[in-house]
Design a protein around this motif. Sequence first.
Motif, PDB file in Angstrom:
ATOM      1  N   SER A 122      -3.906 -37.081  -3.793  1.00 43.46           N
ATOM      2  CA  SER A 122      -5.262 -36.530  -3.962  1.00 43.46           C
ATOM      3  C   SER A 122      -5.176 -35.024  -4.201  1.00 43.46           C
ATOM      4  O   SER A 122      -5.997 -34.451  -4.924  1.00 43.46           O
ATOM      5  CB  SER A 122      -6.113 -36.812  -2.721  1.00 43.46           C
ATOM      6  OG  SER A 122      -5.615 -36.131  -1.579  1.00 43.46           O
ATOM      7  N   LYS A 123      -4.154 -34.405  -3.603  1.00 41.15           N
ATOM      8  CA  LYS A 123      -3.910 -32.968  -3.789  1.00 41.15           C
ATOM      9  C   LYS A 123      -2.484 -32.650  -3.369  1.00 41.15           C
ATOM     10  O   LYS A 123      -2.073 -32.995  -2.258  1.00 41.15           O
ATOM     11  CB  LYS A 123      -4.883 -32.131  -2.943  1.00 41.15           C
ATOM     12  CG  LYS A 123      -4.741 -30.618  -3.150  1.00 41.15           C
ATOM     13  CD  LYS A 123      -5.444 -29.821  -2.055  1.00 41.15           C
ATOM     14  CE  LYS A 123      -4.649 -29.837  -0.759  1.00 41.15           C
ATOM     15  NZ  LYS A 123      -5.202 -28.931   0.266  1.00 41.15           N
ATOM     16  N   HIS A 124      -1.728 -32.007  -4.257  1.00 39.04           N
ATOM     17  CA  HIS A 124      -0.374 -31.579  -3.908  1.00 39.04           C
ATOM     18  C   HIS A 124      -0.417 -30.104  -3.496  1.00 39.04           C
ATOM     19  O   HIS A 124      -1.495 -29.506  -3.352  1.00 39.04           O
ATOM     20  CB  HIS A 124       0.590 -31.822  -5.077  1.00 39.04           C
ATOM     21  CG  HIS A 124       2.021 -31.896  -4.665  1.00 39.04           C
ATOM     22  ND1 HIS A 124       2.907 -30.864  -4.854  1.00 39.04           N
ATOM     23  CD2 HIS A 124       2.718 -32.878  -4.047  1.00 39.04           C
ATOM     24  CE1 HIS A 124       4.091 -31.202  -4.379  1.00 39.04           C
ATOM     25  NE2 HIS A 124       4.011 -32.423  -3.877  1.00 39.04           N
ATOM     26  N   THR A 129      -7.220 -30.659  -6.879  1.00 44.62           N
ATOM     27  CA  THR A 129      -7.645 -31.927  -6.297  1.00 44.62           C
ATOM     28  C   THR A 129      -7.981 -32.931  -7.391  1.00 44.62           C
ATOM     29  O   THR A 129      -8.600 -32.587  -8.395  1.00 44.62           O
ATOM     30  CB  THR A 129      -8.869 -31.739  -5.376  1.00 44.62           C
ATOM     31  OG1 THR A 129      -9.998 -31.317  -6.156  1.00 44.62           O
ATOM     32  CG2 THR A 129      -8.583 -30.706  -4.300  1.00 44.62           C
ATOM     33  N   ASN A 130      -7.576 -34.161  -7.175  1.00 44.23           N
ATOM     34  CA  ASN A 130      -7.839 -35.225  -8.149  1.00 44.23           C
ATOM     35  C   ASN A 130      -9.183 -35.910  -7.909  1.00 44.23           C
ATOM     36  O   ASN A 130      -9.360 -37.085  -8.238  1.00 44.23           O
ATOM     37  CB  ASN A 130      -6.696 -36.240  -8.136  1.00 44.23           C
ATOM     38  CG  ASN A 130      -5.508 -35.775  -8.952  1.00 44.23           C
ATOM     39  OD1 ASN A 130      -5.659 -35.088  -9.954  1.00 44.23           O
ATOM     40  ND2 ASN A 130      -4.306 -36.134  -8.515  1.00 44.23           N
ATOM     41  N   ASP A 149     -13.122 -38.441 -12.035  1.00 48.40           N
ATOM     42  CA  ASP A 149     -12.837 -38.626 -10.616  1.00 48.40           C
ATOM     43  C   ASP A 149     -11.669 -39.606 -10.496  1.00 48.40           C
ATOM     44  O   ASP A 149     -11.865 -40.822 -10.384  1.00 48.40           O
ATOM     45  CB  ASP A 149     -14.073 -39.171  -9.896  1.00 48.40           C
ATOM     46  CG  ASP A 149     -13.843 -39.394  -8.411  1.00 48.40           C
ATOM     47  OD1 ASP A 149     -12.731 -39.105  -7.915  1.00 48.40           O
ATOM     48  OD2 ASP A 149     -14.786 -39.867  -7.734  1.00 48.40           O
ATOM     49  N   ILE A 150     -10.466 -39.070 -10.537  1.00 48.20           N
ATOM     50  CA  ILE A 150      -9.269 -39.908 -10.546  1.00 48.20           C
ATOM     51  C   ILE A 150      -9.148 -40.711  -9.254  1.00 48.20           C
ATOM     52  O   ILE A 150      -8.868 -41.921  -9.281  1.00 48.20           O
ATOM     53  CB  ILE A 150      -8.019 -39.040 -10.771  1.00 48.20           C
ATOM     54  CG1 ILE A 150      -8.036 -38.478 -12.196  1.00 48.20           C
ATOM     55  CG2 ILE A 150      -6.742 -39.831 -10.524  1.00 48.20           C
ATOM     56  CD1 ILE A 150      -7.018 -37.398 -12.449  1.00 48.20           C
ATOM     57  N   VAL A 151      -9.362 -40.052  -8.114  1.00 43.61           N
ATOM     58  CA  VAL A 151      -9.267 -40.746  -6.824  1.00 43.61           C
ATOM     59  C   VAL A 151     -10.247 -41.912  -6.774  1.00 43.61           C
ATOM     60  O   VAL A 151      -9.899 -43.028  -6.375  1.00 43.61           O
ATOM     61  CB  VAL A 151      -9.524 -39.769  -5.658  1.00 43.61           C
ATOM     62  CG1 VAL A 151      -9.662 -40.530  -4.342  1.00 43.61           C
ATOM     63  CG2 VAL A 151      -8.399 -38.750  -5.556  1.00 43.61           C
ATOM     64  N   GLY A 152     -11.478 -41.672  -7.190  1.00 41.51           N
ATOM     65  CA  GLY A 152     -12.507 -42.707  -7.133  1.00 41.51           C
ATOM     66  C   GLY A 152     -12.277 -43.839  -8.116  1.00 41.51           C
ATOM     67  O   GLY A 152     -12.462 -45.016  -7.788  1.00 41.51           O
ATOM     68  N   TYR A 169      -2.335 -39.456  -0.532  1.00 38.35           N
ATOM     69  CA  TYR A 169      -1.484 -38.330  -0.121  1.00 38.35           C
ATOM     70  C   TYR A 169      -2.352 -37.080  -0.129  1.00 38.35           C
ATOM     71  O   TYR A 169      -3.174 -36.873  -1.026  1.00 38.35           O
ATOM     72  CB  TYR A 169      -0.332 -38.184  -1.120  1.00 38.35           C
ATOM     73  CG  TYR A 169       0.455 -36.895  -1.014  1.00 38.35           C
ATOM     74  CD1 TYR A 169       1.716 -36.856  -0.433  1.00 38.35           C
ATOM     75  CD2 TYR A 169      -0.057 -35.702  -1.537  1.00 38.35           C
ATOM     76  CE1 TYR A 169       2.446 -35.680  -0.363  1.00 38.35           C
ATOM     77  CE2 TYR A 169       0.656 -34.519  -1.471  1.00 38.35           C
ATOM     78  CZ  TYR A 169       1.913 -34.515  -0.880  1.00 38.35           C
ATOM     79  OH  TYR A 169       2.612 -33.339  -0.814  1.00 38.35           O
ATOM     80  N   HIS A 170      -2.158 -36.221   0.859  1.00 38.31           N
ATOM     81  CA  HIS A 170      -2.907 -34.964   0.921  1.00 38.31           C
ATOM     82  C   HIS A 170      -2.016 -33.881   1.499  1.00 38.31           C
ATOM     83  O   HIS A 170      -1.477 -34.017   2.603  1.00 38.31           O
ATOM     84  CB  HIS A 170      -4.158 -35.125   1.802  1.00 38.31           C
ATOM     85  CG  HIS A 170      -4.894 -33.846   2.017  1.00 38.31           C
ATOM     86  ND1 HIS A 170      -4.639 -33.014   3.090  1.00 38.31           N
ATOM     87  CD2 HIS A 170      -5.872 -33.244   1.293  1.00 38.31           C
ATOM     88  CE1 HIS A 170      -5.435 -31.963   3.017  1.00 38.31           C
ATOM     89  NE2 HIS A 170      -6.192 -32.080   1.945  1.00 38.31           N
TER      90      HIS A 170
END
Length: 450
Positions: A122-124, A129-130, A149-152, A169-170
Amino acid sequence: MRIHDGVQVLLTVLCVSAAGAQYTPDWKSLDARPLPNWYDEAKFGVFIHWGVFSVPAFGSEWFWWNWQGAKKPAYLRFMADNYPPGFTYSEFAPQFNAQFFDPHEWAEILDASGAKYVVLTSKHHEGFTNWGSATSWNWNSVDNGPHRDIVGELAKAVRAKKSLHYGLYHSLFEWFNPLYLNDKKNEFKTQDFIYYKILPELYDLVTRYKPELIWSDGDWEAPDTYWNSTEFLAWLYNDSPVKDTIVVNDRWGAGCSCKHGGYYNCADKYTPSELPKHKWEKCTTVDTFSWGYRRNMRLGDLMDLPTTIKDLVNTVAFGGNYLLNIGPTADGMIPVVFEARLREIGAWLKINGEAIYATKPWRVQIEKATVPVWYTSKDSTVYAFFLSNPVKSSFQLFSPITSNKTVVTLLGSPEVLKWAPLHTSGLTVLLPNLPFTPAGAWALKLEGVA
Protein backbone atom coordinates in the motif's frame (compact mmCIF):
# COMPACT_ATOMS: atom_id res chain seq x y z
CA MET A 1 -12.29 17.74 8.25
CA ARG A 2 -8.93 19.37 8.88
CA ILE A 3 -5.94 17.10 9.52
CA HIS A 4 -5.68 18.48 13.06
CA ASP A 5 -9.31 17.56 13.75
CA GLY A 6 -8.71 14.11 12.28
CA VAL A 7 -5.81 13.54 14.67
CA GLN A 8 -7.99 14.47 17.63
CA VAL A 9 -10.72 12.08 16.52
CA LEU A 10 -8.21 9.28 15.99
CA LEU A 11 -6.59 9.77 19.37
CA THR A 12 -10.02 9.69 21.00
CA VAL A 13 -10.85 6.44 19.18
CA LEU A 14 -7.59 4.81 20.28
CA CYS A 15 -8.06 5.90 23.89
CA VAL A 16 -11.65 4.68 24.02
CA SER A 17 -10.54 1.38 22.49
CA ALA A 18 -7.95 0.88 25.23
CA ALA A 19 -10.37 1.61 28.08
CA GLY A 20 -11.80 -1.61 29.48
CA ALA A 21 -11.08 -3.56 26.29
CA GLN A 22 -10.17 -7.22 25.95
CA TYR A 23 -6.67 -6.33 24.77
CA THR A 24 -4.78 -3.53 26.44
CA PRO A 25 -2.02 -1.49 24.74
CA ASP A 26 0.93 -3.47 26.09
CA TRP A 27 2.85 -6.37 24.59
CA LYS A 28 1.91 -8.87 27.30
CA SER A 29 -1.76 -8.48 26.44
CA LEU A 30 -1.36 -8.13 22.67
CA ASP A 31 1.02 -11.07 22.33
CA ALA A 32 -1.54 -13.31 24.07
CA ARG A 33 -4.09 -12.86 21.26
CA PRO A 34 -4.60 -16.12 19.36
CA LEU A 35 -3.71 -16.00 15.69
CA PRO A 36 -6.82 -16.36 13.49
CA ASN A 37 -6.92 -19.90 12.10
CA TRP A 38 -7.10 -18.91 8.45
CA TYR A 39 -3.50 -17.74 8.42
CA ASP A 40 -1.87 -20.97 9.63
CA GLU A 41 -4.08 -23.00 7.30
CA ALA A 42 -3.22 -20.85 4.25
CA LYS A 43 0.52 -21.71 4.15
CA PHE A 44 1.26 -19.98 0.84
CA GLY A 45 0.86 -16.33 -0.15
CA VAL A 46 2.03 -13.96 -2.85
CA PHE A 47 3.76 -10.66 -2.04
CA ILE A 48 3.53 -7.79 -4.56
CA HIS A 49 6.00 -4.90 -4.51
CA TRP A 50 4.70 -2.14 -6.76
CA GLY A 51 5.26 1.61 -6.64
CA VAL A 52 7.09 4.54 -8.19
CA PHE A 53 10.32 2.51 -7.86
CA SER A 54 8.89 0.32 -10.65
CA VAL A 55 9.56 3.17 -13.10
CA PRO A 56 13.37 3.41 -12.96
CA ALA A 57 13.24 -0.37 -12.29
CA PHE A 58 16.96 -0.43 -11.63
CA GLY A 59 18.82 -2.02 -8.72
CA SER A 60 15.92 -2.55 -6.34
CA GLU A 61 12.87 -0.97 -4.75
CA TRP A 62 15.34 1.03 -2.61
CA PHE A 63 16.24 3.03 -5.71
CA TRP A 64 15.48 6.48 -4.27
CA TRP A 65 17.54 5.90 -1.14
CA ASN A 66 20.41 4.30 -3.00
CA TRP A 67 20.46 7.24 -5.41
CA GLN A 68 19.95 10.26 -3.15
CA GLY A 69 20.46 8.85 0.33
CA ALA A 70 23.41 6.48 0.13
CA LYS A 71 24.55 8.01 -3.19
CA LYS A 72 25.79 4.68 -4.50
CA PRO A 73 27.96 5.12 -7.60
CA ALA A 74 25.97 2.69 -9.77
CA TYR A 75 22.78 4.66 -9.14
CA LEU A 76 24.41 8.04 -9.68
CA ARG A 77 25.84 6.77 -12.95
CA PHE A 78 22.48 5.34 -14.02
CA MET A 79 20.80 8.70 -13.51
CA ALA A 80 23.60 10.65 -15.19
CA ASP A 81 23.47 8.35 -18.22
CA ASN A 82 19.71 8.27 -18.64
CA TYR A 83 18.12 11.43 -17.22
CA PRO A 84 18.78 15.18 -17.50
CA PRO A 85 20.54 17.12 -14.72
CA GLY A 86 18.19 18.18 -11.96
CA PHE A 87 15.75 15.31 -12.55
CA THR A 88 13.93 14.51 -9.28
CA TYR A 89 12.43 11.28 -8.01
CA SER A 90 8.95 12.80 -8.00
CA GLU A 91 9.20 13.13 -11.78
CA PHE A 92 9.07 9.34 -12.03
CA ALA A 93 5.53 9.31 -10.59
CA PRO A 94 3.62 10.33 -13.77
CA GLN A 95 5.35 7.43 -15.55
CA PHE A 96 3.91 5.02 -12.99
CA ASN A 97 0.85 4.88 -15.22
CA ALA A 98 -0.45 1.33 -14.65
CA GLN A 99 -1.73 1.48 -18.23
CA PHE A 100 -2.26 -2.28 -18.50
CA PHE A 101 -3.21 -2.95 -14.87
CA ASP A 102 -6.17 -5.31 -14.88
CA PRO A 103 -6.94 -6.31 -11.29
CA HIS A 104 -9.13 -9.21 -12.42
CA GLU A 105 -6.31 -10.62 -14.55
CA TRP A 106 -3.97 -10.29 -11.57
CA ALA A 107 -6.50 -12.03 -9.33
CA GLU A 108 -6.81 -14.90 -11.82
CA ILE A 109 -3.03 -15.37 -11.87
CA LEU A 110 -2.84 -15.20 -8.08
CA ASP A 111 -5.64 -17.72 -7.71
CA ALA A 112 -4.01 -20.04 -10.25
CA SER A 113 -0.80 -19.98 -8.20
CA GLY A 114 -2.47 -21.87 -5.38
CA ALA A 115 -1.82 -19.01 -2.98
CA LYS A 116 -4.38 -18.46 -0.24
CA TYR A 117 -3.45 -14.86 0.56
CA VAL A 118 -2.08 -11.82 -1.21
CA VAL A 119 -0.06 -8.94 0.27
CA LEU A 120 0.11 -5.74 -1.80
CA THR A 121 2.36 -2.78 -1.02
CA SER A 122 0.00 0.00 0.00
CA LYS A 123 3.03 2.22 0.66
CA HIS A 124 6.76 1.53 0.56
CA HIS A 125 9.57 3.60 2.13
CA GLU A 126 9.26 6.17 -0.68
CA GLY A 127 5.96 7.29 0.85
CA PHE A 128 3.87 7.02 -2.33
CA THR A 129 0.51 5.48 -1.43
CA ASN A 130 -1.34 3.14 -3.77
CA TRP A 131 -4.65 4.62 -2.70
CA GLY A 132 -5.95 8.16 -2.38
CA SER A 133 -4.55 8.93 1.05
CA ALA A 134 -5.58 12.31 2.49
CA THR A 135 -2.24 12.50 4.31
CA SER A 136 -0.18 12.00 1.14
CA TRP A 137 -1.40 14.86 -1.06
CA ASN A 138 -0.36 14.50 -4.70
CA TRP A 139 1.96 11.64 -3.74
CA ASN A 140 -0.59 8.88 -4.22
CA SER A 141 -1.98 6.75 -7.04
CA VAL A 142 -5.25 8.68 -7.32
CA ASP A 143 -3.78 12.20 -7.58
CA ASN A 144 -0.70 11.13 -9.55
CA GLY A 145 0.55 8.37 -11.83
CA PRO A 146 -2.23 5.85 -12.52
CA HIS A 147 -5.04 8.09 -11.18
CA ARG A 148 -6.58 4.89 -9.85
CA ASP A 149 -7.29 3.36 -6.45
CA ILE A 150 -4.95 0.40 -6.79
CA VAL A 151 -5.53 -0.92 -3.26
CA GLY A 152 -9.30 -0.79 -3.69
CA GLU A 153 -9.43 -2.24 -7.19
CA LEU A 154 -7.25 -5.22 -6.34
CA ALA A 155 -9.15 -5.78 -3.08
CA LYS A 156 -12.41 -6.16 -5.00
CA ALA A 157 -10.91 -8.49 -7.62
CA VAL A 158 -9.10 -10.68 -5.08
CA ARG A 159 -12.15 -11.06 -2.87
CA ALA A 160 -14.24 -12.09 -5.85
CA LYS A 161 -12.07 -15.22 -6.01
CA LYS A 162 -13.36 -16.34 -2.58
CA SER A 163 -10.32 -18.55 -1.90
CA LEU A 164 -7.93 -15.60 -1.42
CA HIS A 165 -7.41 -13.44 1.67
CA TYR A 166 -6.35 -9.83 1.10
CA GLY A 167 -3.44 -8.25 2.96
CA LEU A 168 -1.57 -4.97 2.78
CA TYR A 169 2.11 -4.13 3.28
CA HIS A 170 2.65 -0.75 4.92
CA SER A 171 5.95 0.98 5.66
CA LEU A 172 6.00 3.00 8.86
CA PHE A 173 8.92 5.23 8.03
CA GLU A 174 9.46 7.29 4.87
CA TRP A 175 13.02 8.08 3.81
CA PHE A 176 12.62 11.76 2.99
CA ASN A 177 9.40 12.85 4.70
CA PRO A 178 10.19 16.17 6.47
CA LEU A 179 7.95 15.31 9.44
CA TYR A 180 9.76 12.03 9.96
CA LEU A 181 13.19 13.58 9.52
CA ASN A 182 12.34 16.26 12.08
CA ASP A 183 11.16 13.65 14.60
CA LYS A 184 14.35 11.70 13.94
CA LYS A 185 16.41 14.86 14.47
CA ASN A 186 14.63 15.25 17.82
CA GLU A 187 15.66 11.69 18.73
CA PHE A 188 12.04 10.58 18.32
CA LYS A 189 10.91 12.63 21.33
CA THR A 190 8.40 14.37 19.06
CA GLN A 191 5.71 12.45 17.13
CA ASP A 192 4.39 14.82 14.49
CA PHE A 193 4.95 12.21 11.77
CA ILE A 194 2.95 9.66 13.75
CA TYR A 195 -0.05 11.83 14.58
CA TYR A 196 -0.29 13.70 11.28
CA LYS A 197 0.70 10.91 8.90
CA ILE A 198 1.08 7.31 10.06
CA LEU A 199 -1.84 6.75 12.44
CA PRO A 200 -4.39 8.53 10.21
CA GLU A 201 -3.33 6.53 7.14
CA LEU A 202 -3.31 3.20 8.99
CA TYR A 203 -6.76 3.92 10.38
CA ASP A 204 -7.90 4.89 6.87
CA LEU A 205 -6.49 1.69 5.33
CA VAL A 206 -8.23 -0.52 7.86
CA THR A 207 -11.61 1.15 7.89
CA ARG A 208 -11.77 1.69 4.13
CA TYR A 209 -10.34 -1.59 2.77
CA LYS A 210 -10.69 -4.01 5.69
CA PRO A 211 -7.54 -6.05 5.05
CA GLU A 212 -7.16 -9.41 6.77
CA LEU A 213 -3.40 -8.95 7.15
CA ILE A 214 -1.17 -5.96 7.81
CA TRP A 215 2.47 -6.53 6.90
CA SER A 216 4.26 -3.77 8.79
CA ASP A 217 7.78 -2.67 7.86
CA GLY A 218 10.15 0.28 8.13
CA ASP A 219 10.12 0.24 11.92
CA TRP A 220 13.74 -0.36 12.85
CA GLU A 221 14.98 3.20 13.40
CA ALA A 222 12.67 3.97 16.32
CA PRO A 223 11.09 2.16 19.29
CA ASP A 224 7.50 0.96 19.26
CA THR A 225 6.61 3.75 21.70
CA TYR A 226 7.42 6.28 18.97
CA TRP A 227 5.23 4.48 16.43
CA ASN A 228 2.40 4.14 18.99
CA SER A 229 2.25 0.51 17.90
CA THR A 230 0.58 -0.97 20.96
CA GLU A 231 -2.19 1.64 20.93
CA PHE A 232 -2.89 0.99 17.28
CA LEU A 233 -2.86 -2.80 17.70
CA ALA A 234 -5.18 -2.61 20.71
CA TRP A 235 -7.69 -0.70 18.58
CA LEU A 236 -7.14 -3.14 15.69
CA TYR A 237 -7.83 -6.18 17.90
CA ASN A 238 -10.67 -4.69 19.94
CA ASP A 239 -12.73 -2.32 17.84
CA SER A 240 -11.66 -2.30 14.20
CA PRO A 241 -13.94 -3.76 11.52
CA VAL A 242 -11.45 -6.62 11.07
CA LYS A 243 -10.84 -7.37 14.75
CA ASP A 244 -11.76 -11.06 14.43
CA THR A 245 -9.83 -11.88 11.26
CA ILE A 246 -6.84 -9.51 11.20
CA VAL A 247 -3.32 -10.93 11.26
CA VAL A 248 -0.16 -8.86 11.72
CA ASN A 249 3.56 -9.52 11.67
CA ASP A 250 6.30 -8.47 14.10
CA ARG A 251 7.76 -5.23 12.67
CA TRP A 252 6.35 -2.63 15.03
CA GLY A 253 9.48 -0.98 16.42
CA ALA A 254 13.17 -1.52 17.04
CA GLY A 255 13.59 -4.74 19.01
CA CYS A 256 10.11 -6.11 18.22
CA SER A 257 11.15 -8.42 15.40
CA CYS A 258 10.96 -12.09 16.36
CA LYS A 259 9.63 -11.03 19.76
CA HIS A 260 6.29 -9.17 19.57
CA GLY A 261 3.29 -8.99 17.28
CA GLY A 262 1.23 -11.69 15.57
CA TYR A 263 3.36 -14.08 13.55
CA TYR A 264 7.11 -13.57 13.24
CA ASN A 265 9.07 -12.57 10.12
CA CYS A 266 12.29 -12.13 12.11
CA ALA A 267 14.19 -11.09 8.96
CA ASP A 268 13.76 -11.14 5.21
CA LYS A 269 14.25 -14.70 3.91
CA TYR A 270 14.33 -16.04 7.49
CA THR A 271 15.07 -19.79 7.45
CA PRO A 272 15.22 -21.47 10.88
CA SER A 273 17.17 -24.71 11.21
CA GLU A 274 14.95 -26.10 13.96
CA LEU A 275 11.22 -25.94 14.70
CA PRO A 276 10.32 -22.49 16.09
CA LYS A 277 7.94 -22.27 19.03
CA HIS A 278 6.00 -19.38 17.48
CA LYS A 279 4.14 -19.14 14.17
CA TRP A 280 6.42 -17.62 11.55
CA GLU A 281 6.60 -16.68 7.89
CA LYS A 282 9.38 -16.74 5.33
CA CYS A 283 9.16 -13.87 2.87
CA THR A 284 11.34 -14.26 -0.16
CA THR A 285 11.34 -13.14 -3.77
CA VAL A 286 11.50 -14.79 -7.19
CA ASP A 287 14.09 -12.21 -8.29
CA THR A 288 16.85 -12.94 -5.80
CA PHE A 289 18.30 -9.42 -6.11
CA SER A 290 15.21 -7.26 -5.76
CA TRP A 291 11.64 -7.14 -4.47
CA GLY A 292 10.59 -4.55 -7.04
CA TYR A 293 10.71 -5.11 -10.80
CA ARG A 294 14.14 -4.70 -12.44
CA ARG A 295 14.44 -4.07 -16.15
CA ASN A 296 17.93 -5.58 -16.13
CA MET A 297 17.14 -8.84 -14.34
CA ARG A 298 18.54 -12.00 -15.91
CA LEU A 299 17.07 -15.50 -15.96
CA GLY A 300 19.90 -16.69 -13.74
CA ASP A 301 18.88 -14.13 -11.11
CA LEU A 302 15.56 -15.90 -10.54
CA MET A 303 14.72 -18.83 -8.30
CA ASP A 304 13.86 -21.77 -10.54
CA LEU A 305 10.81 -23.92 -9.86
CA PRO A 306 12.56 -26.83 -8.05
CA THR A 307 14.34 -24.36 -5.75
CA THR A 308 11.08 -22.56 -5.01
CA ILE A 309 9.17 -25.76 -4.24
CA LYS A 310 11.98 -26.98 -1.98
CA ASP A 311 11.86 -23.64 -0.14
CA LEU A 312 8.08 -23.88 0.22
CA VAL A 313 8.18 -27.47 1.50
CA ASN A 314 11.00 -26.76 3.97
CA THR A 315 9.15 -23.70 5.30
CA VAL A 316 5.87 -25.56 5.82
CA ALA A 317 7.60 -28.59 7.36
CA PHE A 318 9.08 -26.27 10.00
CA GLY A 319 5.69 -24.69 10.73
CA GLY A 320 6.01 -21.54 8.65
CA ASN A 321 4.04 -19.79 5.94
CA TYR A 322 5.71 -19.04 2.62
CA LEU A 323 5.22 -15.55 1.13
CA LEU A 324 6.70 -15.37 -2.37
CA ASN A 325 7.24 -11.95 -3.93
CA ILE A 326 6.85 -10.71 -7.49
CA GLY A 327 7.37 -7.21 -8.90
CA PRO A 328 5.01 -5.89 -11.60
CA THR A 329 6.12 -3.38 -14.23
CA ALA A 330 5.23 0.32 -14.04
CA ASP A 331 2.55 -0.18 -16.68
CA GLY A 332 0.79 -2.82 -14.61
CA MET A 333 1.93 -6.09 -16.14
CA ILE A 334 3.07 -9.09 -14.15
CA PRO A 335 6.19 -10.13 -16.12
CA VAL A 336 5.57 -13.38 -17.94
CA VAL A 337 8.45 -15.11 -16.16
CA PHE A 338 6.79 -14.35 -12.80
CA GLU A 339 3.39 -15.40 -14.11
CA ALA A 340 4.88 -18.66 -15.38
CA ARG A 341 6.49 -19.37 -12.02
CA LEU A 342 3.23 -18.76 -10.15
CA ARG A 343 1.24 -20.98 -12.49
CA GLU A 344 3.86 -23.75 -12.20
CA ILE A 345 3.59 -23.62 -8.41
CA GLY A 346 -0.19 -23.78 -8.71
CA ALA A 347 -0.01 -26.84 -10.96
CA TRP A 348 2.20 -28.61 -8.40
CA LEU A 349 -0.11 -27.62 -5.53
CA LYS A 350 -3.15 -29.02 -7.35
CA ILE A 351 -1.57 -32.44 -6.92
CA ASN A 352 0.31 -31.98 -3.65
CA GLY A 353 -1.62 -29.22 -1.87
CA GLU A 354 -3.22 -31.74 0.48
CA ALA A 355 0.23 -32.14 2.07
CA ILE A 356 0.69 -28.36 2.39
CA TYR A 357 -2.57 -26.59 3.27
CA ALA A 358 -3.84 -26.82 6.87
CA THR A 359 -1.03 -29.18 7.88
CA LYS A 360 0.99 -29.15 11.09
CA PRO A 361 4.68 -29.86 11.69
CA TRP A 362 5.25 -33.52 12.47
CA ARG A 363 7.48 -34.78 15.32
CA VAL A 364 10.25 -35.10 12.71
CA GLN A 365 10.61 -32.29 10.19
CA ILE A 366 13.38 -33.64 7.97
CA GLU A 367 15.41 -36.85 7.75
CA LYS A 368 18.11 -38.29 5.56
CA ALA A 369 16.31 -41.30 4.10
CA THR A 370 17.01 -42.86 0.70
CA VAL A 371 16.99 -39.22 -0.34
CA PRO A 372 16.28 -36.23 1.96
CA VAL A 373 12.64 -36.24 3.15
CA TRP A 374 10.50 -33.48 4.67
CA TYR A 375 7.41 -34.30 6.74
CA THR A 376 4.06 -32.60 7.42
CA SER A 377 0.99 -34.05 9.13
CA LYS A 378 -2.77 -33.96 9.64
CA ASP A 379 -4.02 -35.98 12.60
CA SER A 380 -2.87 -39.59 12.02
CA THR A 381 -1.87 -38.93 8.40
CA VAL A 382 1.75 -38.08 7.63
CA TYR A 383 3.07 -36.70 4.36
CA ALA A 384 6.62 -37.34 3.20
CA PHE A 385 8.07 -35.06 0.52
CA PHE A 386 11.07 -36.12 -1.52
CA LEU A 387 12.57 -33.50 -3.78
CA SER A 388 14.77 -35.67 -5.94
CA ASN A 389 14.03 -38.91 -7.72
CA PRO A 390 15.34 -41.85 -5.67
CA VAL A 391 15.91 -43.73 -8.97
CA LYS A 392 15.63 -47.05 -7.11
CA SER A 393 12.27 -48.83 -6.98
CA SER A 394 12.38 -49.06 -3.18
CA PHE A 395 12.31 -46.09 -0.86
CA GLN A 396 13.09 -46.18 2.85
CA LEU A 397 11.62 -43.91 5.52
CA PHE A 398 13.05 -44.32 9.01
CA SER A 399 10.80 -42.22 11.27
CA PRO A 400 7.16 -43.35 10.78
CA ILE A 401 5.89 -46.07 13.11
CA THR A 402 3.63 -48.35 11.11
CA SER A 403 0.74 -50.66 12.01
CA ASN A 404 -1.41 -53.20 10.19
CA LYS A 405 -3.69 -50.27 9.28
CA THR A 406 -0.98 -48.29 7.49
CA VAL A 407 -1.80 -47.33 3.90
CA VAL A 408 0.71 -45.63 1.59
CA THR A 409 -0.13 -43.76 -1.61
CA LEU A 410 1.59 -41.27 -3.89
CA LEU A 411 -0.33 -38.01 -4.13
CA GLY A 412 -1.81 -37.66 -7.59
CA SER A 413 -2.08 -41.44 -8.02
CA PRO A 414 -4.91 -43.70 -6.72
CA GLU A 415 -2.68 -46.78 -6.54
CA VAL A 416 -2.05 -48.18 -3.05
CA LEU A 417 1.67 -48.82 -2.73
CA LYS A 418 3.25 -51.94 -1.31
CA TRP A 419 5.42 -51.49 1.75
CA ALA A 420 7.26 -53.50 4.39
CA PRO A 421 8.22 -52.53 7.96
CA LEU A 422 11.82 -52.02 8.98
CA HIS A 423 13.17 -53.62 12.17
CA THR A 424 12.22 -51.05 14.83
CA SER A 425 10.51 -48.16 13.07
CA GLY A 426 10.18 -47.01 9.52
CA LEU A 427 9.25 -48.74 6.31
CA THR A 428 10.38 -49.61 2.82
CA VAL A 429 8.01 -48.44 0.10
CA LEU A 430 7.93 -49.93 -3.40
CA LEU A 431 7.66 -46.94 -5.70
CA PRO A 432 5.94 -46.93 -9.07
CA ASN A 433 7.45 -45.14 -12.03
CA LEU A 434 7.27 -41.57 -10.84
CA PRO A 435 5.31 -39.20 -13.07
CA PHE A 436 7.37 -36.37 -14.53
CA THR A 437 6.99 -33.04 -12.77
CA PRO A 438 8.90 -29.83 -13.62
CA ALA A 439 9.13 -29.21 -9.88
CA GLY A 440 11.10 -32.42 -9.32
CA ALA A 441 9.14 -33.03 -6.11
CA TRP A 442 6.67 -35.70 -4.98
CA ALA A 443 4.77 -36.49 -1.79
CA LEU A 444 3.79 -39.79 -0.20
CA LYS A 445 0.67 -40.01 1.94
CA LEU A 446 1.02 -42.33 4.91
CA GLU A 447 -2.25 -43.08 6.72
CA GLY A 448 -2.34 -44.88 10.04
CA VAL A 449 1.19 -44.14 11.23
CA ALA A 450 2.56 -42.60 14.40
